[in-house]
Design an enzyme around this catalytic site. Structure first.
Site, mmCIF file in Angstrom:
data_model
loop_
_atom_site.group_PDB
_atom_site.id
_atom_site.type_symbol
_atom_site.label_atom_id
_atom_site.label_comp_id
_atom_site.label_asym_id
_atom_site.label_seq_id
_atom_site.Cartn_x
_atom_site.Cartn_y
_atom_site.Cartn_z
ATOM 1 C CE LYS A 191 2.656 1.384 1.906
ATOM 2 N NZ LYS A 191 2.920 2.567 1.086
ATOM 3 C CD GLN A 249 3.027 6.294 1.697
ATOM 4 O OE1 GLN A 249 3.457 5.165 1.887
ATOM 5 N NE2 GLN A 249 1.855 6.528 1.117
ATOM 6 C CG ASP A 288 5.776 1.720 -4.751
ATOM 7 O OD1 ASP A 288 5.018 0.792 -4.396
ATOM 8 O OD2 ASP A 288 5.984 2.730 -4.060
#
Ligand code: NAD
Length: 296
Positions: A52, A96, A119
């Site tokens: 990422k 994460q 997200d």
């Protein structure tokens, strides 16, 4: 033989568009900022986070990773999230998954400010998605990336029957809402759906999306000729190879279009994360990006 939907090529085009829009923001002295919080030292998570970071750097997005030890307390993670919520240089915050057991992952997701929730896991954003609210709000990146793949493959959704396998908050549930908003008729199946019912519904589906992690769950006799098949599942087999939820070799000859594993949905997730980061930065600074820039 089906059209093979090339997720790598489409993701590459999304990233190129992200880079272009980032340049527009940089020209106005706006640096899109992504904060990634990694708690503990799960090797797979470390690889994801590194990927990422690299992808963000290539597009000009500023990314910062906060590596916290496996013994970090929930209060410490919460304090970091709250600090980032108030940090004007950060537009997008990602926690994460998974986090160590002493930390309530859902409570931490909920603490991320909805306007920085890259997200799309915050209940405020999920609620807006399910209520089909107008205006911008972040949506989970894997389902959002799947919508881009379908659009790029010119798959018609309105008035079609879409069957989704798997109802996780990460994939199946948000995808249900996105599909329904496109006027598809959508059915969401899960592990308690009887096998014969799953088979009957799949046989009628115009579009099948499988996100279960069950290798080769979708077989040739499940699929109607001319259906579109999107395989989200990724399972690493004993020999180290990756297997999707779909029996690709058997299904591809019957399908109209199909995604491979790897190289289908997988590459879209990070590209879409970067897209969402830029969208959030533009929202925060009330900058108009190029109209229709997501239409690659
Ligand atoms: P999950 O374990 O949270 O959910 C799996 C879902 O599958 C559950 O809702 C379960 O009820 C359903 N299921 C299990 N057996 C089933 C069956 N026989 N019929 C119908 N439904 C069934 O998993 P997840 O996080 O949603 O991920 C699903 C798969 O997708 C995994 O293989 C994961 O690795 C992969 N994935 C890939 C990406 C990507 O970027 N490509 C992103 C997220 C997840």
């Amino acid at each position: 033989m089906a059209e093979i939907i090339d997720g790598r090529a489409i993701a590459q085009r999304v990233r190129a568009q992200v880079a272009t829009q980032t340049q527009r923001l940089l020209a106005e002295n706006i640096i899109p900022g992504l904060a990634v919080i990694l708690v503990g030292n799960d090797p797979a998570s470390e690889i994801y986070v590194r990927n990422k970071e690299r992808a963000a750097a290539k597009t000009g997005i500023h990314s910062e990773t906060f590596k916290l030890s496996a013994t970090t307390t929930e209060a410490e993670v919460l304090a970091l999230i709250q600090r980032l919520n108030h940090d004007a240089s950060i537009d997008a915050i990602l926690l994460q998954s998974p986090v160590p057991g002493q930390i309530n992952e859902q409570a931490m997701q909920d603490a991320i400010a909805p306007e920085k929730d890259v997200d799309g896991f915050n209940p405020t954003n999920i609620g807006k998605l399910f209520a089909n609210r107008a205006g911008y709000y972040p949506v989970a990146n894997t389902p959002k990336g799947i919508m881009t793949l379908l659009e790029q493959a010119h798959v018609e959704l309105a008035q079609r029957l879409v069957v989704i396998l798997g109802r996780s908050n990460l994939v199946g549930r948000p995808l249900f809402a996105l599909m329904e908003a496109q006027n598809a008729s959508v059915v969401l199946l899960h592990r308690f759906t009887p096998d014969d019912l799953r088979h009957q519904l799949l046989q009628q589906a115009d579009v099948i999306i499988s996100a279960t992690g069950v290798p080769k769950l979708v077989r040739a006799d499940d699929v109607k000729a001319g259906a579109t098949v999107i395989d989200v599942g990724i399972t690493r087999l004993a020999d180290g190879s990756l297997q999707g939820d779909v029996d690709f070799e058997a299904v591809a000859p019957k399908a109209q279009a199909i995604t491979p594993v790897p190289g289908g949905v997988g590459p879209m997730t990070i590209a879409t994360l970067l897209q969402t980061t830029v969208e959030l930065a533009a929202e925060h600074h009330q900058v108009e990006l190029e109209a229709g820039w997501q239409n690659i």
